[in-house]
Scaffold this motif. Sequence first.
Motif, PDB file in Angstrom:
ATOM      1  N   HIS A  98      55.972 -21.641 -14.271  1.00  0.00           N
ATOM      2  CA  HIS A  98      56.694 -20.374 -14.122  1.00  0.00           C
ATOM      3  C   HIS A  98      56.789 -20.023 -12.628  1.00  0.00           C
ATOM      4  CE1 HIS A  98      58.499 -16.951 -16.178  1.00  0.00           C
ATOM      5  NE2 HIS A  98      57.921 -16.140 -15.337  1.00  0.00           N
ATOM      6  N   LEU A 100      59.398 -19.794 -10.848  1.00  0.00           N
ATOM      7  CA  LEU A 100      60.643 -19.145 -10.441  1.00  0.00           C
ATOM      8  C   LEU A 100      61.042 -18.121 -11.491  1.00  0.00           C
ATOM      9  CD1 LEU A 100      63.689 -21.416 -11.250  1.00  0.00           C
ATOM     10  CD2 LEU A 100      61.355 -22.169 -11.679  1.00  0.00           C
ATOM     11  N   ARG A 129      48.643 -22.356   0.715  1.00  0.00           N
ATOM     12  CA  ARG A 129      49.055 -20.964   0.979  1.00  0.00           C
ATOM     13  C   ARG A 129      49.734 -20.847   2.341  1.00  0.00           C
ATOM     14  NH1 ARG A 129      47.968 -17.452  -2.767  1.00  0.00           N
ATOM     15  NH2 ARG A 129      46.372 -17.948  -4.311  1.00  0.00           N
ATOM     16  N   LEU A 132      53.219 -22.212   2.146  1.00  0.00           N
ATOM     17  CA  LEU A 132      54.148 -21.354   1.405  1.00  0.00           C
ATOM     18  C   LEU A 132      54.501 -20.085   2.166  1.00  0.00           C
ATOM     19  CD1 LEU A 132      52.662 -21.591  -2.219  1.00  0.00           C
ATOM     20  CD2 LEU A 132      54.741 -22.689  -1.332  1.00  0.00           C
ATOM     21  N   SER A 133      53.711 -19.739   3.184  1.00  0.00           N
ATOM     22  CA  SER A 133      53.862 -18.425   3.807  1.00  0.00           C
ATOM     23  C   SER A 133      55.170 -18.299   4.583  1.00  0.00           C
ATOM     24  CB  SER A 133      52.684 -18.124   4.717  1.00  0.00           C
ATOM     25  OG  SER A 133      52.733 -18.974   5.857  1.00  0.00           O
ATOM     26  N   LEU A 136      59.917 -16.633   1.466  1.00  0.00           N
ATOM     27  CA  LEU A 136      59.715 -15.367   0.764  1.00  0.00           C
ATOM     28  C   LEU A 136      60.251 -15.431  -0.658  1.00  0.00           C
ATOM     29  CD1 LEU A 136      60.790 -12.849   3.562  1.00  0.00           C
ATOM     30  CD2 LEU A 136      58.464 -13.505   2.900  1.00  0.00           C
ATOM     31  N   ARG A 138      60.567 -12.620  -4.035  1.00  0.00           N
ATOM     32  CA  ARG A 138      60.375 -11.214  -4.396  1.00  0.00           C
ATOM     33  C   ARG A 138      60.076 -11.044  -5.887  1.00  0.00           C
ATOM     34  NH1 ARG A 138      58.554  -6.738  -1.858  1.00  0.00           N
ATOM     35  NH2 ARG A 138      59.935  -4.934  -2.016  1.00  0.00           N
ATOM     36  N   CYS A 139      60.186 -12.125  -6.672  1.00  0.00           N
ATOM     37  CA  CYS A 139      60.031 -11.994  -8.128  1.00  0.00           C
ATOM     38  C   CYS A 139      58.639 -12.351  -8.625  1.00  0.00           C
ATOM     39  CB  CYS A 139      61.007 -12.910  -8.857  1.00  0.00           C
ATOM     40  SG  CYS A 139      62.731 -12.424  -8.802  1.00  0.00           S
ATOM     41  N   THR A 140      58.074 -13.433  -8.134  1.00  0.00           N
ATOM     42  CA  THR A 140      56.928 -14.046  -8.813  1.00  0.00           C
ATOM     43  C   THR A 140      55.584 -13.590  -8.304  1.00  0.00           C
ATOM     44  OG1 THR A 140      56.791 -15.868  -7.232  1.00  0.00           O
ATOM     45  CG2 THR A 140      58.247 -16.179  -9.129  1.00  0.00           C
ATOM     46  N   GLY A 141      55.548 -12.933  -7.149  1.00  0.00           N
ATOM     47  CA  GLY A 141      54.249 -12.649  -6.547  1.00  0.00           C
ATOM     48  C   GLY A 141      53.523 -13.933  -6.150  1.00  0.00           C
ATOM     49  N   TYR A 142      54.273 -15.035  -6.069  1.00  0.00           N
ATOM     50  CA  TYR A 142      53.783 -16.344  -5.594  1.00  0.00           C
ATOM     51  C   TYR A 142      52.774 -16.987  -6.536  1.00  0.00           C
ATOM     52  CZ  TYR A 142      55.852 -14.434  -1.350  1.00  0.00           C
ATOM     53  OH  TYR A 142      56.717 -13.861  -0.457  1.00  0.00           O
ATOM     54  N   GLN A 143      52.484 -16.372  -7.679  1.00  0.00           N
ATOM     55  CA  GLN A 143      51.426 -16.893  -8.550  1.00  0.00           C
ATOM     56  C   GLN A 143      51.806 -18.264  -9.099  1.00  0.00           C
ATOM     57  OE1 GLN A 143      48.479 -14.928  -9.009  1.00  0.00           O
ATOM     58  NE2 GLN A 143      49.479 -13.856  -7.327  1.00  0.00           N
TER      59      GLN A 143
END
Lengths: 162, 774
Positions: A98, A100, A129, A132-133, A136, A138-143
């Motif tokens: 999940h 995306l 991390r 990935l930084s 950006l 805005r949907c997933t909170g990067y989890q």
Amino acid sequence: MGEVPVHLTVNGRRRAESVEPRLTLADFLRERCQLTGTHLGCEHGVCGACTVLVDGAAVRSCLMFAVQADGADVTTIEGVASPDGDLSTVQAAFRDCHGLQCGFCTPGFVMSVTAFLRDQPGPTDEQIRQALSGTLCRCTGYQGIFKAVRQAADAGQHGERS
Amino acid sequence: MTGTATGGAARFVGARVHRVEDARLLTGRGTFVDDVSLPGMLHACFVRSPFARAAIRGIETSAARALPGVQFVFTAADLNPGVKEQWHTSTGPNSPETPRPPLAEGEARFAGDPVALVIAESRYVAEDAAELVEVDYEALPAVVDYAEAEHAEALVHESHGSNVIGEIAGLPASALDGVFASAAHVVSETIHQQAYAPVPMEGRGLVVDYSGATGELTIYAATQVPHEVRLFCSRLLGHPEHRIRVVMRDTGGGFGQKVMLQRDEMCLMLAAPIVGAPVKWVEDRRENLLAAGKSRQEHADVKLAFDLDGAIQGAYIDFVQDCGAYPTPWPVMTSAAVGMLFPGPYRVPSAGFTCKAIYTNTVGRSAYRGPWQFESLAREVLLDISARRMGMDPIELRRRNLLRRDELPYTNPNGMSYDSISPLETFEQALAMLDYEAFRREQAKARAAGRHLGAGVSNYVEPSTPGYGYYGTEAATIRVEPSGAVNVYIAGGSTGNSIETTVVQMAADALGVKIDDVNTIQGDTAVTSFGAGAAGSRSASMTAGAVRETATLLRERLLAIAAHKLEADPEDIELADSRASVRGAPATGVSFAELAALAYFAPGSLPPGVPAGLEASARYTADAPAIWVNATHVCTCEVDVATGHVKLLRYIVSEDCGPMINPAVVEGQIAGGTVQGIGGALYEHLAYDEDGNPVATTFMDYLLPTATEVPEIEHGHIETPSPGPGGYKGVGEGGAIGAPPAVVNAVADALSPFGVTVTRLPLSPAQIVGLLDQ
């Protein structure tokens, strides 16, 4: 405005075009090549959505002019899966985890992660991390994105296709 | 474990099935509005005011028009007279909305106000030409600080006669005088929240394509509400609704920003018939941060009254919000929710509120995920401050006041009637996941070593799935096609909410078909029935209702045809794996392909009374005004008191959204909202300087959380079914409601040895160091 010729390879296909010097690589890919998978989220090099591979290096195509890619080999999101649709290890991991939701930033993540895992097989969580930084979401909170990279990295360590 | 949308066996509902959206989005084959390219398409660029407030004395467009490739340069005189009616269906024609000229007329009212619109052969040329448009501005004194606006000499809208848009109130403060006078403890503070915004990764955008010969207008839109785009445009242009088609396949996030149409979009619609060729406008990031709207930016004087044991006796909030120059919609009604919900999921015997909305010369207020979430921020921050002042543990204070299940349904003093919620259960689950006592021991040890850890908690209850008026229905059409494959047509549209996957899961279970045999077609007004779109955390429950109603009709026909064919009683037929069979004898069954072939190609063989074909449409009507959802957020952090840096350590969300249709989707929504709330608490600030110049119009200045700032989010679930279809509840907005107070409380807890009181966001390093220096 005068145009200049550029010759480059995009996803394995050779292209010869004449472009204004100010045309960005992102707009060249989207408008001239109709490869609209490369997305523009900020046009000032922060969000990373427009990341493509230029001679293997992950670059922000909004910050590069098409003429600067003269002679280069460019890979976009459209060139990552196999022609018959098999997802790459990275793409499949994003689907599995999940990674995306709206999918707008996703091509940039897939491209930058593909380059990252090639250069840094077996990364630590902290290295993931950090990698990935620069992009950006805005949907997933990067989890799910973090989990996807972990999964793809672990799969790569076990010799699977990446 | 889960209910299903219909009577079918749950095979896919409740499972973490792969998303159907992903194959295209992972391979660059999505279709976002900027990916639409039409023959002869032109490109639009706005000229925007650089001043917060200025009189427009004249606009000189000749140099811009003379630039090769420029087709049109429109000003207010060209476009504004084309407006026939201008209202959203959700608010209706009589809402006292702010007058919204599509292009600024006579006066620019915020930096970013659209003043002219250039149409050219390429985006590059349009931007060049926009720079050649000469606007004669006379800068005027601007109203920038909303807290001062009520008494400012300058007026944002002269015609309104005041910078106060309006007020709405519940019980007045005086009615609670007795409660507060007799209380053992009264705690009051002024809590502030800064401006921040939805900031979807894709900005707003439209492609308009008008064909003069046929009168057909096709609009490709970045939107959460394709049917509302069509209705709005129909009214705006006075153009018949059935001659307008709105298409959206992929929208790159909305979070409320793409629920209503703003002036920029109106300009494109008005330009379409004049230009007569397709026109694309896709805003860039600067425009998005400058002109797409702001949210939050508000403060309130809040007070709570407690008895000696810490039981809440009364709650009052005096709330003021900054609405900018062109709020969408009229903000007074929406602000009322802040007052109504301020008591939260607690036993509060008396409460009152006033809510005031203020104009300023800044970008207009627009909806953002949990638009009323200030009630939770203010209440939860004040509860922690109260606990500290009363010498109580903030956890114990909440535990004494949270509503128990045996008290439900419970009507709060403002008339909000909660039911099917579990605030005490999510609270205890989240604390158990943290091991609160162990954290306190760790905190004490860290403090002794000079390190500052903190824990913060927040509870909320929110109304999801508005069940009235425009929002109160949703429709589906389901076709078992002649091959036996299934198509589900529903308004929907992918905005990141996984609604395609959700619909496919529910339809597969409802009809008893393999999930790969189900496809869904959404986001196209030409082929889907009206739906109110992705807003108000409504999609899960409302589409579940729509699929249930429709599938029920279709199942009856499938069962009748199968029973006739198998010479059995319809009640003995079961549908599973895309086959119909007699219960207990699956080998004797008949495939959906065979049933469809009978229905379409052998109508004479159908049982009496069963019509040919296999398609059905139905519209579900919600029967409750809202479906309540609750959650608890728990956050721990470490604060570096030298630099003011906050590091989040653990983040736990326990929520009760009823049965989960797809746990991955539920957790994805919660995590996404939570991280937006973390951004608002710590980083994001859509700031203006004192002259009204926006100072955060790039991602270098507007700081979104990145992967390095965000901890792993741990999920706990409590499952209390709602009265709605399948027992489902809405889960889209809650994360953004619960996160800011949990983070603020964690930071305040970490800083509690210093005696500081945190009442202002964002908690940037400078803000924290400033607090410690006081």
